[in-house]
Write an enzyme that holds these catalytic residues in place. Structure first.
Site, PDB file in Angstrom:
ATOM      1  N   ASP A 199       7.277  -3.023   1.963  1.00 29.09           N
ATOM      2  CA  ASP A 199       5.997  -2.419   2.434  1.00 29.09           C
ATOM      3  C   ASP A 199       6.823  -2.445   4.348  1.00 29.09           C
ATOM      4  O   ASP A 199       6.627  -4.189   4.262  1.00 29.09           O
ATOM      5  CB  ASP A 199       5.011  -2.822   1.951  1.00 29.09           C
ATOM      6  CG  ASP A 199       4.587  -1.917   1.399  1.00 29.09           C
ATOM      7  OD1 ASP A 199       4.997  -0.781   0.808  1.00 29.09           O
ATOM      8  OD2 ASP A 199       3.437  -2.218  -0.038  1.00 29.09           O
TER       9      ASP A 199
ATOM     10  N   GLU B 234      -7.155  -1.525  10.808  1.00 26.24           N
ATOM     11  CA  GLU B 234      -6.626  -0.428  11.790  1.00 26.24           C
ATOM     12  C   GLU B 234      -8.339   0.357  11.937  1.00 26.24           C
ATOM     13  O   GLU B 234      -7.881   0.193  13.676  1.00 26.24           O
ATOM     14  CB  GLU B 234      -6.146   0.834  11.519  1.00 26.24           C
ATOM     15  CG  GLU B 234      -4.250   0.026  10.791  1.00 26.24           C
ATOM     16  CD  GLU B 234      -4.067  -0.861   9.636  1.00 26.24           C
ATOM     17  OE1 GLU B 234      -5.233  -0.644   8.818  1.00 26.24           O
ATOM     18  OE2 GLU B 234      -3.306  -0.948   9.036  1.00 26.24           O
TER      19      GLU B 234
ATOM     20  N   PHE C  45     -11.698   6.054   4.126  1.00 27.25           N
ATOM     21  CA  PHE C  45     -10.471   6.646   4.090  1.00 27.25           C
ATOM     22  C   PHE C  45     -10.306   6.461   2.795  1.00 27.25           C
ATOM     23  O   PHE C  45     -10.361   5.609   1.829  1.00 27.25           O
ATOM     24  CB  PHE C  45      -9.541   5.682   5.010  1.00 27.25           C
ATOM     25  CG  PHE C  45      -8.393   5.572   5.210  1.00 27.25           C
ATOM     26  CD1 PHE C  45      -7.825   6.381   5.843  1.00 27.25           C
ATOM     27  CD2 PHE C  45      -7.954   4.934   4.158  1.00 27.25           C
ATOM     28  CE1 PHE C  45      -5.731   7.040   6.403  1.00 27.25           C
ATOM     29  CE2 PHE C  45      -6.653   4.633   4.672  1.00 27.25           C
ATOM     30  CZ  PHE C  45      -5.522   5.356   5.126  1.00 27.25           C
TER      31      PHE C  45
ATOM     32  N   ALA D 194      -6.150   6.278   0.505  1.00 25.45           N
ATOM     33  CA  ALA D 194      -4.034   6.773   0.620  1.00 25.45           C
ATOM     34  C   ALA D 194      -4.464   7.800   0.505  1.00 25.45           C
ATOM     35  O   ALA D 194      -3.164   9.024   1.043  1.00 25.45           O
ATOM     36  CB  ALA D 194      -3.451   6.192   0.032  1.00 25.45           C
TER      37      ALA D 194
ATOM     38  N   THR E 277      -5.797  11.651   0.983  1.00 28.44           N
ATOM     39  CA  THR E 277      -6.562  11.702   2.448  1.00 28.44           C
ATOM     40  C   THR E 277      -5.289  11.667   3.411  1.00 28.44           C
ATOM     41  O   THR E 277      -5.549  12.850   4.216  1.00 28.44           O
ATOM     42  CB  THR E 277      -8.309  12.365   2.413  1.00 28.44           C
ATOM     43  OG1 THR E 277      -8.527  11.115   2.584  1.00 28.44           O
ATOM     44  CG2 THR E 277      -7.938  12.885   1.215  1.00 28.44           C
TER      45      THR E 277
ATOM     46  N   SER F 204     -10.116   9.687   7.888  1.00 26.08           N
ATOM     47  CA  SER F 204     -11.573   8.887   7.808  1.00 26.08           C
ATOM     48  C   SER F 204     -12.278   9.837   8.409  1.00 26.08           C
ATOM     49  O   SER F 204     -11.812  10.486   9.534  1.00 26.08           O
ATOM     50  CB  SER F 204     -11.327   7.820   8.152  1.00 26.08           C
ATOM     51  OG  SER F 204     -11.037   7.337   8.149  1.00 26.08           O
TER      52      SER F 204
ATOM     53  N   LYS G 284     -10.285  11.579  11.831  1.00 28.92           N
ATOM     54  CA  LYS G 284      -9.218  10.128  12.552  1.00 28.92           C
ATOM     55  C   LYS G 284      -8.163  10.591  11.086  1.00 28.92           C
ATOM     56  O   LYS G 284      -9.101  10.369  10.186  1.00 28.92           O
ATOM     57  CB  LYS G 284      -9.760   9.817  13.192  1.00 28.92           C
ATOM     58  CG  LYS G 284      -8.706   8.020  13.238  1.00 28.92           C
ATOM     59  CD  LYS G 284      -8.782   6.660  12.713  1.00 28.92           C
ATOM     60  CE  LYS G 284      -8.806   6.535  11.409  1.00 28.92           C
ATOM     61  NZ  LYS G 284      -9.665   5.684  11.191  1.00 28.92           N
TER      62      LYS G 284
ATOM     63  N   ASP H 191       0.260  -4.714  -4.192  1.00 29.01           N
ATOM     64  CA  ASP H 191      -0.730  -4.987  -4.431  1.00 29.01           C
ATOM     65  C   ASP H 191      -2.013  -4.007  -5.048  1.00 29.01           C
ATOM     66  O   ASP H 191      -2.815  -4.296  -4.967  1.00 29.01           O
ATOM     67  CB  ASP H 191      -1.267  -6.305  -3.281  1.00 29.01           C
ATOM     68  CG  ASP H 191      -1.552  -5.345  -2.165  1.00 29.01           C
ATOM     69  OD1 ASP H 191      -1.748  -3.750  -2.300  1.00 29.01           O
ATOM     70  OD2 ASP H 191      -2.234  -5.802  -1.208  1.00 29.01           O
TER      71      ASP H 191
ATOM     72  N   ASP I 124      -0.215   1.269  -6.768  1.00 27.92           N
ATOM     73  CA  ASP I 124       1.278   0.761  -6.756  1.00 27.92           C
ATOM     74  C   ASP I 124       1.219   0.592  -8.230  1.00 27.92           C
ATOM     75  O   ASP I 124       2.637   0.749  -8.439  1.00 27.92           O
ATOM     76  CB  ASP I 124       1.085  -0.386  -5.444  1.00 27.92           C
ATOM     77  CG  ASP I 124       1.335  -0.522  -4.039  1.00 27.92           C
ATOM     78  OD1 ASP I 124       1.421   0.663  -3.745  1.00 27.92           O
ATOM     79  OD2 ASP I 124       0.175  -0.964  -3.565  1.00 27.92           O
TER      80      ASP I 124
END
Length: 690
Positions: A317, A358, A386, A388, A390, A393, A406, A529, A533
């Site tokens: 990652d 972020e 938000f 993973a 799409t 958010s 965004k 994590d 995943d």
């Protein structure tokens, strides 16, 4: 520093050695010795020679009894040295387990009737909890079992498990839901769904693994064990046939000399079979697990450590492994005709539902630069979180008539296209400019208009390029996995020095790439994590999950890093390769060792029958009996000299497999041939002097 690391740093080696001596004596029972077929042959031979010594004493053959008794003592010492190496390795594991047990507590739990903070509850022992039960833990409570937070948010002290004093946040949503039994809640509360049965918590599994109770032999260990058994059987058959040959030669062929004795044949067999690696093999496996534990990593099986040594592809990652992971908003780049204040205000609104670092940094930067533009949300505002999938958010204002979003450029391009908007060429140029600097561009849209780009910056870790160069020399391919767009990913990949990258990666993309690597015959390692995943972790050969990861990720992985440091995967690969190199080096030394011992014991054993064999006495040993004793003594004393190497491991170097093989053949192959000649000759000189 972790509890395990601290304890490992202060191990009382004197006490460990004393316990290992006692343990080596306790292992002198058939039930234990038969687990190691090579050493069981030595064990049976020691009992046989003991019986022959008693016979010689009864028959008053004093000179022969002295020889037989001395030989038998060294056969038993060979067994004790082998047991000592295993007991010493196990002692380290027991010391680690003792420190882990200190973290385990019997606590009372508040079991809830349903998953609500105000639901009715009852006090029950932690051992009465079963998977699926709901418990309430509040400030000051110790977590009664492993589980997943379903409601609430709390600060949790996990130092009992990880050794890190800084508390962590656990909450009932996202990727920070996993909680571990034995940790302590410092503030607020959580409703936790129990996922482990009593005696099968994460801490319990760690203790069992460290103690070796659940350690199974790895495939390479099994294969090597089979090879050693086959060699032992071959030499056993050969040795058994030598007696009738010797008897026939003395009575019917050469008509002189004497028949080789049973004691000499036992000594010959012990020197022929690979006793050195047979004695050290259990310690090597246990020591590999202990080296991993000292790195604060728990493996669910020895197979995972061994697989780490065979890995030739690393999926890494970007965030946290290659970069520092503190990607922050660094600037706003408005589209033509859009004021920077408007872009910042819309970016802030679109990030209110983004709980990632972020997203929070965008809100912070917008408030710092344009505090007057901060608008409160209306009562009819609908936040869009938000995800993973799409990769965006936002918020819907005015009853959904003004959607603000965004997200990643490709996701926003598709979103604008679906809503009938146009994608400006100037915006594309800004995106490429930001990405070309190694930063991450995010696009902000209001209704069907693209307002501009938010720039996120991250920093590549120091010396990471050199580490990847070392891996490349070892024949390991590095692949960076990131959700960034291809241009950004390419810039960071070039700066970090990775071999390949996967941009705009979704969970299914990781899984597909791992399967593609497997189809090409590669072995793959990765870190993760999150729940998303888990499928890829389950598919990887070495799957490292962070201790802060979700329960699904922990269960899918075969290793857990208690420090939650993704860079640890690089260290694990070195530990795995060191384990394989140590086993290979000592096997090479053992086989080469045996070849050299043949020149000492075979001429001595049969010179009485075939005097011409004295020409093979290249070491000029003083007498046949001294030659046999010297070979057996050297066979025994070489084991304790190699125990530190077996426990510490052969030094792992950043080099190709071919160069490492060449180096180890010179050091351990040639060294294994030369050392017995020197050692046996010195022992012979000492025996002659005595």
């Amino acid at each position: 520093m972790s509890v395990m690391k601290t304890h490992a740093a202060h191990l009382e080696w004197g006490q460990l050695a004393q316990d290992a001596v006692v343990g080596s004596l306790k292992k002198l029972v058939p039930q234990h010795q038969i687990r190691n077929p090579v050493m069981f042959v030595v064990y049976a031979g020691a009992w046989l020679v003991l019986a022959l010594w008693i016979r010689d004493l009864v028959d008053r053959r004093d000179a022969l009894a002295a020889f037989t008794g001395t030989l038998d003592v060294w056969l038993w010492l060979t067994l004790l040295f082998a047991n000592f190496s295993e007991s010493l390795a196990e002692g380290q594991g027991k010391a680690q387990a003792a420190s882990l047990r200190q973290a385990r507590q019997d606590v009372q739990a508040r079991r809830l009737s349903e998953a609500r903070h105000d639901a009715s509850s009852e006090r029950v022992p932690g051992t009465a909890l079963r998977p699926g039960d709901f418990v309430l833990v509040e400030a000051g409570d110790v977590m009664p079992a492993d589980g997943e937070a379903v409601l609430g948010v709390a600060s949790v002290d996990e130092s009992a498990i990880t050794g890190e004093s800084a508390p962590v946040i656990r909450e009932g949503s996202g990727d920070r839901t996993a909680v571990t039994g034995g940790t302590k809640v410092l503030s607020d509360w959580l409703v936790v769904r129990v996922t482990s049965a009593p005696g099968d918590t994460f801490l319990d599994r760690m203790i069992r693994m460290v103690e070796g109770a659940s350690r199974r032999k790895t495939p390479n260990e099994i294969a090597l064990g089979i090879l050693l058994v086959v060699l032992t059987l071959v030499f056993l058959v050969v040795t058994m046939t030598l007696y009738p040959y010797s008897w026939y030669a003395v009575h019917y062929a050469v008509h002189r000399g004497h028949v080789v004795g049973i004691t000499v044949l036992v000594a010959l067999l012990v020197c022929l079979i690979p006793t050195t690696i047979g004695a050290l093999l259990p310690a090597i496996g246990i020591a590999g697990i202990m080296r991993l534990m000292r790195a604060n990593v728990v493996a669910t099986s020895g197979r995972a450590i061994e697989a780490a040594g065979d890995v030739d592809v690393l999926l890494l990652d970007k965030t946290g492994t290659i970069t520092y992971g503190n990607r922050q908003a660094a600037g706003f780049h408005p589209a033509p005709g859009i004021a920077k204040e408007e872009l910042a205000a819309m970016a802030r609104l679109a990030s209110l539902a983004d709980d990632t670092p972020e997203g929070r940094s965008i809100v912070t930067l917008a408030q710092q630069l344009f505090p007057r533009e901060a608008q409160p949300l209306g009562a009819d505002a609908v936040l869009i979180a938000f995800t993973a999938e799409t990769r965006m958010s936002g918020v819907d204002l005015d009853g959904g008539r003004l959607p603000i979003r965004k997200g990643a450029p490709d996701a926003m391009r598709a979103w604008i296209g679906q809503h009938g908007g146009a994608w400006a060429q100037e915006l594309e140029m800004t995106i490429q400019l930001v990405a070309s600097r190694g930063a991450t561009p995010l696009v902000v849209c209001a209704d069907t208009r693209a307002l501009g780009v938010v720039e996120l910056k991250d920093i590549v870790k120091k010396n990471i390029r050199e580490r990847f160069a070392d891996l490349r020399r070892m024949g390991i391919r590095t692949v960076m996995v990131t959700g960034d767009n291809p241009l950004t990913a390419q810039a960071i990949a070039a700066e970090a020095g990775v071999d390949d990258f996967i941009a705009e990666a979704k969970p299914e993309a990781k899984l597909a790439r791992i399967r593609a690597f497997h189809a090409e015959g590669h072995m793959v390692a990765m870190t993760g994590d999150g729940t998303n995943d888990a499928p890829a972790l389950a598919q990887a050969d070495v799957a490292l999950c962070m201790a802060s990861g979700t329960q699904a990720a922990r269960e899918a992985a075969n290793m857990v890093d208690l420090d939650s440091n993704p860079t640890k995967l690089l260290e694990i690969v070195h530990i795995g390769k060191q384990l394989l190199m140590t086993r290979g080096a000592l096997t090479t030394f053992s086989v080469a060792n045996d070849v050299a011992k043949y020149f000492a014991i075979i001429p001595a054993a049969f010179v009485g029958t075939y005097p011409a064999l004295s020409a093979l006495n290249v070491m000029d040993l003083s007498s046949p009996r001294h030659a046999i004793l010297a070979a057996v003594i050297f066979n025994a004393v070489v084991i304790p000299f190699l125990i530190p190497l077996a426990l510490k491991g052969v030094r792992s170097r950043a080099a190709s497999a071919k160069s490492l093989l060449r180096r180890n053949i010179w050091i351990y192959g040639v060294g294994g041939l030369v050392t017995p000649f020197i050692g046996i000759k010195l022992i012979d000189v000492l025996l002659t002097w005595m």
